[in-house]
Design a protein around this motif. Structure first.
Motif, PDB file in Angstrom:
ATOM      1  N   ALA A  87      -2.356 -16.762  21.948  1.00  0.00           N
ATOM      2  CA  ALA A  87      -2.427 -15.319  21.460  1.00  0.00           C
ATOM      3  C   ALA A  87      -2.928 -15.360  19.990  1.00  0.00           C
ATOM      4  CB  ALA A  87      -1.059 -14.684  21.575  1.00  0.00           C
ATOM      5  N   GLY A  88      -2.415 -16.220  19.084  1.00  0.00           N
ATOM      6  CA  GLY A  88      -2.594 -16.278  17.798  1.00  0.00           C
ATOM      7  C   GLY A  88      -4.134 -16.644  17.691  1.00  0.00           C
ATOM      8  N   TRP A 178      -2.395 -29.222  14.333  1.00  0.00           N
ATOM      9  CA  TRP A 178      -2.096 -28.604  12.982  1.00  0.00           C
ATOM     10  C   TRP A 178      -2.324 -26.831  12.842  1.00  0.00           C
ATOM     11  CZ3 TRP A 178      -4.409 -26.307   8.817  1.00  0.00           C
ATOM     12  CH2 TRP A 178      -3.493 -26.067   7.791  1.00  0.00           C
ATOM     13  N   GLN A 179      -3.591 -26.909  13.241  1.00  0.00           N
ATOM     14  CA  GLN A 179      -4.057 -25.586  13.351  1.00  0.00           C
ATOM     15  C   GLN A 179      -3.604 -24.733  13.983  1.00  0.00           C
ATOM     16  OE1 GLN A 179      -6.005 -22.841  14.709  1.00  0.00           O
ATOM     17  NE2 GLN A 179      -8.116 -23.450  14.694  1.00  0.00           N
ATOM     18  N   ALA A 180      -3.511 -24.973  15.380  1.00  0.00           N
ATOM     19  CA  ALA A 180      -2.715 -24.070  16.355  1.00  0.00           C
ATOM     20  C   ALA A 180      -1.326 -23.831  15.815  1.00  0.00           C
ATOM     21  CB  ALA A 180      -2.996 -24.627  17.896  1.00  0.00           C
ATOM     22  N   ASP A 181      -0.684 -24.756  15.343  1.00  0.00           N
ATOM     23  CA  ASP A 181       0.830 -24.356  15.042  1.00  0.00           C
ATOM     24  C   ASP A 181       1.037 -23.722  13.868  1.00  0.00           C
ATOM     25  OD1 ASP A 181       1.582 -26.401  16.954  1.00  0.00           O
ATOM     26  OD2 ASP A 181       1.937 -28.102  15.781  1.00  0.00           O
ATOM     27  N   ASN A 182       0.117 -23.754  12.905  1.00  0.00           N
ATOM     28  CA  ASN A 182      -0.039 -22.985  11.783  1.00  0.00           C
ATOM     29  C   ASN A 182      -0.635 -21.700  11.648  1.00  0.00           C
ATOM     30  OD1 ASN A 182       1.572 -24.819   9.352  1.00  0.00           O
ATOM     31  ND2 ASN A 182       0.384 -26.057  10.830  1.00  0.00           N
ATOM     32  N   VAL A 183      -1.755 -21.456  12.149  1.00  0.00           N
ATOM     33  CA  VAL A 183      -2.402 -20.146  12.309  1.00  0.00           C
ATOM     34  C   VAL A 183      -1.582 -18.965  12.740  1.00  0.00           C
ATOM     35  CG1 VAL A 183      -4.009 -18.655  13.526  1.00  0.00           C
ATOM     36  CG2 VAL A 183      -4.938 -20.776  12.495  1.00  0.00           C
ATOM     37  N   ILE A 184      -0.770 -19.203  13.767  1.00  0.00           N
ATOM     38  CA  ILE A 184       0.399 -18.288  14.309  1.00  0.00           C
ATOM     39  C   ILE A 184       1.295 -17.806  13.207  1.00  0.00           C
ATOM     40  CG2 ILE A 184       2.084 -20.035  15.037  1.00  0.00           C
ATOM     41  CD1 ILE A 184       0.857 -16.769  17.040  1.00  0.00           C
ATOM     42  N   LYS A 185       1.448 -18.596  12.048  1.00  0.00           N
ATOM     43  CA  LYS A 185       2.438 -18.148  11.152  1.00  0.00           C
ATOM     44  C   LYS A 185       2.006 -16.918  10.345  1.00  0.00           C
ATOM     45  CE  LYS A 185       4.253 -23.029  10.887  1.00  0.00           C
ATOM     46  NZ  LYS A 185       4.324 -23.936   9.805  1.00  0.00           N
ATOM     47  N   PHE A 186       0.577 -16.775  10.335  1.00  0.00           N
ATOM     48  CA  PHE A 186      -0.101 -15.868   9.566  1.00  0.00           C
ATOM     49  C   PHE A 186      -0.633 -14.566  10.329  1.00  0.00           C
ATOM     50  CE2 PHE A 186      -0.666 -19.889   7.425  1.00  0.00           C
ATOM     51  CZ  PHE A 186      -0.417 -19.726   6.218  1.00  0.00           C
ATOM     52  N   MET A 187      -0.141 -14.504  11.484  1.00  0.00           N
ATOM     53  CA  MET A 187      -0.604 -13.504  12.747  1.00  0.00           C
ATOM     54  C   MET A 187       0.704 -12.582  12.884  1.00  0.00           C
ATOM     55  SD  MET A 187      -3.714 -14.048  12.975  1.00  0.00           S
ATOM     56  CE  MET A 187      -3.881 -12.815  14.483  1.00  0.00           C
ATOM     57  N   GLU A 191       0.343  -7.217  18.813  1.00  0.00           N
ATOM     58  CA  GLU A 191      -0.188  -7.760  19.918  1.00  0.00           C
ATOM     59  C   GLU A 191       0.205  -9.343  19.982  1.00  0.00           C
ATOM     60  OE1 GLU A 191      -3.192  -4.628  18.849  1.00  0.00           O
ATOM     61  OE2 GLU A 191      -1.822  -6.227  17.791  1.00  0.00           O
ATOM     62  N   VAL A 192       0.164 -10.055  19.029  1.00  0.00           N
ATOM     63  CA  VAL A 192       0.654 -11.418  18.974  1.00  0.00           C
ATOM     64  C   VAL A 192       2.382 -11.418  19.162  1.00  0.00           C
ATOM     65  CG1 VAL A 192       1.063 -13.490  17.562  1.00  0.00           C
ATOM     66  CG2 VAL A 192      -1.281 -12.222  17.490  1.00  0.00           C
ATOM     67  N   LYS A 193       2.792 -10.524  18.517  1.00  0.00           N
ATOM     68  CA  LYS A 193       4.311 -10.476  18.740  1.00  0.00           C
ATOM     69  C   LYS A 193       4.560 -10.187  19.998  1.00  0.00           C
ATOM     70  CE  LYS A 193       5.506  -8.853  13.995  1.00  0.00           C
ATOM     71  NZ  LYS A 193       6.018  -8.085  12.980  1.00  0.00           N
ATOM     72  N   ALA A 194       3.997  -9.729  20.919  1.00  0.00           N
ATOM     73  CA  ALA A 194       4.334  -9.334  22.120  1.00  0.00           C
ATOM     74  C   ALA A 194       4.566 -10.793  23.031  1.00  0.00           C
ATOM     75  CB  ALA A 194       3.087  -8.703  23.080  1.00  0.00           C
ATOM     76  N   PHE A 195       4.083 -11.855  22.584  1.00  0.00           N
ATOM     77  CA  PHE A 195       4.080 -13.331  23.193  1.00  0.00           C
ATOM     78  C   PHE A 195       5.066 -13.933  22.354  1.00  0.00           C
ATOM     79  CE2 PHE A 195      -0.066 -11.488  24.173  1.00  0.00           C
ATOM     80  CZ  PHE A 195      -0.201 -11.532  25.479  1.00  0.00           C
ATOM     81  N   GLU A 196       5.814 -13.564  21.490  1.00  0.00           N
ATOM     82  CA  GLU A 196       6.671 -14.412  20.730  1.00  0.00           C
ATOM     83  C   GLU A 196       7.823 -15.215  21.655  1.00  0.00           C
ATOM     84  OE1 GLU A 196       8.784 -13.979  16.436  1.00  0.00           O
ATOM     85  OE2 GLU A 196       8.328 -12.263  17.593  1.00  0.00           O
ATOM     86  N   ALA A 197       8.388 -14.703  22.572  1.00  0.00           N
ATOM     87  CA  ALA A 197       9.207 -15.461  23.539  1.00  0.00           C
ATOM     88  C   ALA A 197       8.563 -16.651  23.991  1.00  0.00           C
ATOM     89  CB  ALA A 197       9.555 -14.456  24.355  1.00  0.00           C
ATOM     90  N   ASP A 198       7.327 -16.609  24.196  1.00  0.00           N
ATOM     91  CA  ASP A 198       6.610 -17.777  24.881  1.00  0.00           C
ATOM     92  C   ASP A 198       6.737 -19.141  24.035  1.00  0.00           C
ATOM     93  OD1 ASP A 198       6.138 -16.059  27.135  1.00  0.00           O
ATOM     94  OD2 ASP A 198       3.995 -15.663  26.192  1.00  0.00           O
TER      95      ASP A 198
END
Length: 223
Positions: A87-88, A178-187, A191-198
């Protein structure tokens, strides 16, 4: 056929890593010919339409739900191994690109657990007067639990622009993860938070293949 994934072969409960299709080609010609595209059922066409809309910077929560919580997204630049990270990525595209336009696609495989299509996408960068056109083979490994439903989901999404498959080793792969693991930290959008449990979804260790050829379990496939 080698690339076929049947629901009986891998249980729906297995993490997305189990659904990776390995393949190489004799060349990297993935230019689509829409006139030769295979017809899809209405449910499968809606899935592909949603994926094309995601590529075209039209992300919505409902479209991201096309993926299972334990999905994997794997392309030249990203390896995201759950739906939260994915999602991020989709919601981050408008922060990186001014526009993304689908220039055409061609369905080349339509099997019970698999849809593959050649895809042409043009990407216009933010702040840079440059547009890059990418031809790629998109492989959607489908969730066995939803392949007969009206809302089909994806377990493994691979976007392959070169003739060789991904090895999942080396500095290039380290950057992808690394990109996938870290981009999410800035989103921090809703809409992105809707998937936080995943981010707690079941997953396995990255499967390293050593090469993108037959030695790395990537046999040559004819599209």
């Amino acid at each position: 056929m080698e690339s076929k994934i049947a629901a009986a072969e891998v249980p729906a409960s297995a993490p997305g890593e189990n659904f990776e299709v390995r393949q190489s080609k004799t060349d990297d010609d993935y230019v689509p010919d829409p006139s030769k595209s295979l017809p899809l059922s209405p449910a499968r066409q809606r899935l592909v339409d949603d994926i094309i809309d995601l590529y075209s910077m039209k992300p919505t929560v409902e479209r991201v739900k096309r993926y299972t919580s334990d999905c994997v997204y794997d392309d030249q630049f990203v390896y995201a191994n759950d739906r939260y990270k994915m999602a991020g990525q989709w919601f981050a595209l408008p922060k990186l690109f001014k526009a993304s336009v689908n220039e055409g696609y061609q369905i080349v495989k339509d099997e019970p657990g698999l849809i593959q299509f050649r895809n042409k996408q043009s990407w216009t960068f933010l702040g840079i007067p440059k547009t890059a056109v990418m031809d790629a083979l998109v492989t959607l490994s489908l969730d066995p639990a939803t392949i007969d439903s009206d809302f089909i989901q994806v377990k493994y999404h691979k976007d392959q622009a070169n003739d060789k498959d991904y090895s999942h080793t080396g500095l290039g792969f380290s950057f992808k993860k690394w990109q996938a693991d870290n981009v999410i930290k800035f989103m921090n959008s809703d809409e992105v938070k809707a998937f936080e449990a995943d981010k707690g979804a079941g997953k396995e260790h990255v499967r390293e293949h050593g090469s993108g050829t037959a030695e790395g379990k990537a046999p040559v496939k004819d599209l």
